[in-house]
Scaffold this motif. Structure first.
Motif, PDB file in Angstrom:
ATOM      1  N   GLY A 122      -1.069  14.573 -56.571  1.00  0.00           N
ATOM      2  CA  GLY A 122      -0.330  13.398 -57.016  1.00  0.00           C
ATOM      3  C   GLY A 122      -1.189  12.177 -57.249  1.00  0.00           C
ATOM      4  O   GLY A 122      -0.689  11.156 -57.729  1.00  0.00           O
ATOM      5  N   GLY A 123      -2.470  12.268 -56.934  1.00  0.00           N
ATOM      6  CA  GLY A 123      -3.336  11.103 -56.988  1.00  0.00           C
ATOM      7  C   GLY A 123      -3.602  10.571 -58.381  1.00  0.00           C
ATOM      8  O   GLY A 123      -4.030   9.423 -58.530  1.00  0.00           O
ATOM      9  N   ARG A 124      -3.374  11.387 -59.410  1.00  0.00           N
ATOM     10  CA  ARG A 124      -3.602  10.933 -60.781  1.00  0.00           C
ATOM     11  C   ARG A 124      -2.297  10.775 -61.569  1.00  0.00           C
ATOM     12  O   ARG A 124      -2.328  10.488 -62.767  1.00  0.00           O
ATOM     13  CB  ARG A 124      -4.530  11.911 -61.512  1.00  0.00           C
ATOM     14  CG  ARG A 124      -5.886  12.113 -60.827  1.00  0.00           C
ATOM     15  CD  ARG A 124      -6.751  13.084 -61.614  1.00  0.00           C
ATOM     16  NE  ARG A 124      -7.976  13.421 -60.911  1.00  0.00           N
ATOM     17  CZ  ARG A 124      -8.108  14.453 -60.077  1.00  0.00           C
ATOM     18  NH1 ARG A 124      -7.070  15.247 -59.832  1.00  0.00           N
ATOM     19  NH2 ARG A 124      -9.251  14.706 -59.474  1.00  0.00           N
ATOM     20  N   GLN A 125      -1.173  10.956 -60.921  1.00  0.00           N
ATOM     21  CA  GLN A 125       0.090  10.904 -61.651  1.00  0.00           C
ATOM     22  C   GLN A 125       0.500   9.487 -62.039  1.00  0.00           C
ATOM     23  O   GLN A 125       1.392   9.314 -62.872  1.00  0.00           O
ATOM     24  CB  GLN A 125       1.190  11.581 -60.835  1.00  0.00           C
ATOM     25  CG  GLN A 125       0.982  13.089 -60.765  1.00  0.00           C
ATOM     26  CD  GLN A 125       2.002  13.799 -59.920  1.00  0.00           C
ATOM     27  OE1 GLN A 125       2.746  13.179 -59.151  1.00  0.00           O
ATOM     28  NE2 GLN A 125       2.060  15.112 -60.040  1.00  0.00           N
ATOM     29  N   LEU A 126      -0.175   8.487 -61.489  1.00  0.00           N
ATOM     30  CA  LEU A 126       0.034   7.126 -61.961  1.00  0.00           C
ATOM     31  C   LEU A 126      -0.376   7.008 -63.426  1.00  0.00           C
ATOM     32  O   LEU A 126       0.191   6.205 -64.173  1.00  0.00           O
ATOM     33  CB  LEU A 126      -0.763   6.140 -61.100  1.00  0.00           C
ATOM     34  CG  LEU A 126      -0.490   4.652 -61.309  1.00  0.00           C
ATOM     35  CD1 LEU A 126       0.962   4.304 -60.995  1.00  0.00           C
ATOM     36  CD2 LEU A 126      -1.438   3.814 -60.436  1.00  0.00           C
TER      37      LEU A 126
END
Length: 343
Positions: free
Chosen positions: A294-298
């Protein structure tokens, strides 16, 4: 009729960039072509260009002639993390095509890792863990020679972009005294004092190197500045090894003058035989500051936001627009980092 959006995000996985609901919202807004976890054939991209309104790719590649065949194109969006060669930036600017980078979408995960490195190093967590395994741990020991608290601590950011600002925000409960060096920002606020590098080095126990790698930032934290660091200073290298004299940093750590925590290296992956692996006072992370589920879902959220803003005629952008005056320097730095050691 929905605008056509080409999505060629590979090497990134679709689920790496988009939560399911974010991708569904993008598909509701646009006719999304691609989005597969393998490369889109170049010929398919070219065939879609005449109708495309948006081109989202890990590495957008369009020549001036190809851009000439894309009369409806509103924006290109890179999702690797940097502006790279392959796109004719001048032709995009001349046509009024927006050029956007996903780099702000890494800010949460990288800032979280930066804070983890600061706390882990400052409280001796990593070093005492290793000592424990050797049977050499120091029970109830303050370790005044090495450890420090983040509360009311002096912190210096080299580069005060999205990652530094988010790290600063996460630090707020600790009430740090913050200085920053950034050639594009000079006006101090109640929370941060902007200054030159000499002042920052002289007054900071913690130094976070988060400058954007460009031709102007290579070796920004020089050997001379490293020699002037406070005894026991912690240097967190989170952007690129390009931005610091990496051998000088390691040498200062080996001598016991400072502690270094780094997520990036001159050559990656680090060789198994590299003596860096055994260096004293160095905390090593294998370039994974953004690597968390989830760390790049921004990034996906920012893509959705900016596509909607463009379609609705709103000016605000969450992605990073390319600056015609600096983008070629950023591209050049990326090329140099790929071709040269000590990056």
């Amino acid at each position: 009729m929905k605008p056509l959006l080409i999505l060629d995000q590979h090497f990134r996985k679709l689920e790496e960039l988009f939560r399911p609901e974010t991708f569904d919202a993008l598909c509701d807004m646009c006719d999304v072509r691609g989005g597969q976890n393998w490369p889109m054939p170049r010929e398919v991209v070219k065939d879609l260009l005449p109708e495309a309104g948006f081109y989202v790719a890990a590495k957008p590649e369009l020549t001036a002639a190809e851009l000439g065949n894309a009369p409806n194109l509103r924006a290109t969006i890179e999702v690797s993390g940097a502006f790279r060669e392959g796109l004719d930036y001048s032709a995009c600017f001349a046509r009024g095509i927006e050029v956007l980078s996903c780099s702000p979408g890494f800010r949460n995960s990288v800032a979280e890792m930066t804070l983890a490195m600061i706390l882990g190093a400052g409280r001796g967590l990593v070093f005492e863990h290793e000592a424990f395994r050797r049977g050499a741990e120091r029970w109830l020991d303050d370790r005044e020679d090495r450890d420090f608290t983040l509360f009311n601590q002096s912190v210096g950011f080299i580069g005060y972009g999205q990652i530094s600002r988010e790290t600063h925000r996460l630090m707020a409960p600790f009430s740090p005294m913050v200085r920053a060096y950034d050639p594009y920002i000079s006006e101090s606020t109640e929370d941060v004092r902007f200054c030159d590098l000499e002042e920052l080095i002289a007054h900071s126990r913690i130094i976070v190197v988060a400058a954007v790698p460009s031709e102007d930032t290579r070796g920004l934290l020089s050997a001379e500045l490293i020699n002037r660091l406070q005894p026991g200073a912690l240097v967190v290298l989170i952007s690129r090894a390009w931005c610091a004299d990496f051998p000088a940093l390691v040498s200062a750590a080996e001598a016991g003058r400072i502690v270094v925590a780094t997520d990036v290296f001159p050559e990656e992956p680090v060789l198994q035989t590299d003596p860096l692996r055994q260096s004293r006072n160095v905390i090593l992370s294998p370039h994974r500051a953004a690597a968390v589920p989830g760390g790049r879902q921004l990034i996906g959220e920012f893509v959705l936001h900016d596509v909607a803003a463009i379609l609705e005629g709103r000016p605000e952008r969450k992605l990073k627009p390319a600056d015609p005056g600096t983008v070629q320097g950023l591209v050049s730095a990326q090329n140099s980092m790929q071709a040269m050691p000590n990056t």
